[in-house]
Design a protein around this motif. Structure first.
Motif, PDB file in Angstrom:
ATOM      1  N   MET A 139       0.839  -1.206   0.000  1.00  0.00           N
ATOM      2  CA  MET A 139       0.000   0.000   0.000  1.00  0.00           C
ATOM      3  C   MET A 139       0.875   1.257   0.000  1.00  0.00           C
ATOM      4  O   MET A 139       0.605   2.202  -0.739  1.00  0.00           O
ATOM      5  N   ARG A 140       1.921   1.252   0.826  1.00  0.00           N
ATOM      6  CA  ARG A 140       2.834   2.401   0.859  1.00  0.00           C
ATOM      7  C   ARG A 140       3.516   2.594  -0.504  1.00  0.00           C
ATOM      8  O   ARG A 140       3.608   3.706  -1.012  1.00  0.00           O
ATOM      9  N   GLU A 141       3.986   1.486  -1.073  1.00  0.00           N
ATOM     10  CA  GLU A 141       4.655   1.557  -2.371  1.00  0.00           C
ATOM     11  C   GLU A 141       3.720   2.077  -3.457  1.00  0.00           C
ATOM     12  O   GLU A 141       4.155   2.756  -4.395  1.00  0.00           O
ATOM     13  N   ALA A 142       2.434   1.780  -3.333  1.00  0.00           N
ATOM     14  CA  ALA A 142       1.442   2.235  -4.309  1.00  0.00           C
ATOM     15  C   ALA A 142       1.064   3.696  -4.105  1.00  0.00           C
ATOM     16  O   ALA A 142       0.375   4.275  -4.946  1.00  0.00           O
ATOM     17  N   GLY A 143       1.496   4.296  -2.996  1.00  0.00           N
ATOM     18  CA  GLY A 143       1.225   5.717  -2.781  1.00  0.00           C
ATOM     19  C   GLY A 143       0.258   6.034  -1.660  1.00  0.00           C
ATOM     20  O   GLY A 143      -0.189   7.172  -1.537  1.00  0.00           O
ATOM     21  N   PHE A 144      -0.057   5.055  -0.823  1.00  0.00           N
ATOM     22  CA  PHE A 144      -0.970   5.307   0.297  1.00  0.00           C
ATOM     23  C   PHE A 144      -0.184   5.594   1.564  1.00  0.00           C
ATOM     24  O   PHE A 144       0.928   5.101   1.752  1.00  0.00           O
ATOM     25  N   ASN A 145      -0.768   6.408   2.418  1.00  0.00           N
ATOM     26  CA  ASN A 145      -0.179   6.675   3.726  1.00  0.00           C
ATOM     27  C   ASN A 145      -1.285   6.650   4.776  1.00  0.00           C
ATOM     28  O   ASN A 145      -2.426   6.325   4.455  1.00  0.00           O
ATOM     29  N   GLU A 146      -0.942   6.963   6.010  1.00  0.00           N
ATOM     30  CA  GLU A 146      -1.901   6.907   7.121  1.00  0.00           C
ATOM     31  C   GLU A 146      -2.626   5.555   7.132  1.00  0.00           C
ATOM     32  O   GLU A 146      -3.838   5.485   7.343  1.00  0.00           O
ATOM     33  N   ILE A 147      -1.883   4.498   6.888  1.00  0.00           N
ATOM     34  CA  ILE A 147      -2.455   3.151   6.816  1.00  0.00           C
ATOM     35  C   ILE A 147      -2.750   2.668   8.233  1.00  0.00           C
ATOM     36  O   ILE A 147      -1.874   2.670   9.091  1.00  0.00           O
ATOM     37  N   SER A 148      -3.989   2.266   8.456  1.00  0.00           N
ATOM     38  CA  SER A 148      -4.411   1.848   9.789  1.00  0.00           C
ATOM     39  C   SER A 148      -5.325   0.624   9.699  1.00  0.00           C
ATOM     40  O   SER A 148      -6.229   0.582   8.861  1.00  0.00           O
ATOM     41  N   THR A 149      -5.061  -0.339  10.557  1.00  0.00           N
ATOM     42  CA  THR A 149      -5.924  -1.515  10.623  1.00  0.00           C
ATOM     43  C   THR A 149      -7.213  -1.143  11.347  1.00  0.00           C
ATOM     44  O   THR A 149      -7.174  -0.548  12.411  1.00  0.00           O
ATOM     45  N   PHE A 150      -8.353  -1.475  10.750  1.00  0.00           N
ATOM     46  CA  PHE A 150      -9.627  -1.210  11.417  1.00  0.00           C
ATOM     47  C   PHE A 150     -10.398  -2.493  11.712  1.00  0.00           C
ATOM     48  O   PHE A 150     -11.390  -2.477  12.442  1.00  0.00           O
ATOM     49  N   TYR A 151      -9.931  -3.621  11.156  1.00  0.00           N
ATOM     50  CA  TYR A 151     -10.682  -4.862  11.346  1.00  0.00           C
ATOM     51  C   TYR A 151      -9.731  -6.053  11.292  1.00  0.00           C
ATOM     52  O   TYR A 151      -8.864  -6.126  10.424  1.00  0.00           O
TER      53      TYR A 151
END
Length: 160
Positions: free
Chosen positions: A131-143
């Motif tokens: 996800m980070r490599e694809a350009g996402f940040n603020e990654i958080s587990t919710f489930y």
């Protein structure tokens, strides 16, 4: 097999939307079938565990490219550690849940075994790294439930 009277997921989505359906465009196909946007949010539910690591990264990049900077992304799919003992534990929990819900014991265990052998399931750390490599940040587990994990993330801005 259960039959709900819907030919496909798009019919179910259309029905579920009810009077809001006129505000939505539904597209059948892979991520490339989706318009370029930019969109405020996107979701990818119960599909990425069917893709190889390379295809998963490509799919995540395609989703990211369709989001506005700061757009929200929600994903949920199988994601379990690679350690063989832990992996077996997570998949056995899935089988036990199915058994407690009335699924035949042998069928549930065979299904869990096949899932572990045939699906290219990544670990949570690997999924987050993609996800980070694809350009996402603020990654958080919710489930986290059985062997499924869900995340919410934001599309990076140019300055990120």
């Amino acid at each position: 097999m259960l039959h709900f009277g819907f030919e496909n997921a798009l019919d179910l989505a259309r029905t579920s939307l009810g009077p809001l359906a006129s505000r939505v465009q539904l597209h059948n196909g892979y991520v490339e079938a989706a318009p370029m946007g930019p969109f405020d949010a996107a979701s990818c539910l119960l599909t990425l565990h069917f893709t190889t690591e390379a295809d998963r990264l490509r799919t995540l990049r395609e989703i990211h490219s369709r989001l506005k900077p700061g757009g929200v992304f929600v994903a949920m799919h199988y994601s379990i550690p690679h350690n063989p003992e832990e992996r077996e534990l997570w998949l056995s929990r899935c089988a036990e849940f199915a058994i407690s819900s009335g699924v035949d014991r042998n069928q549930a265990r065979t299904s869990a075994e096949l899932i572990g052998q045939q699906l290219p399931i990544l670990s949570p750390k690997e999924d987050e790294a993609l996800m980070r490599e694809a350009g996402f940040n603020e990654i958080s587990t919710f489930y986290i439930g059985l062997a499924f994990r869900g995340w919410v993330a934001r599309a990076s801005t140019q300055a990120d």
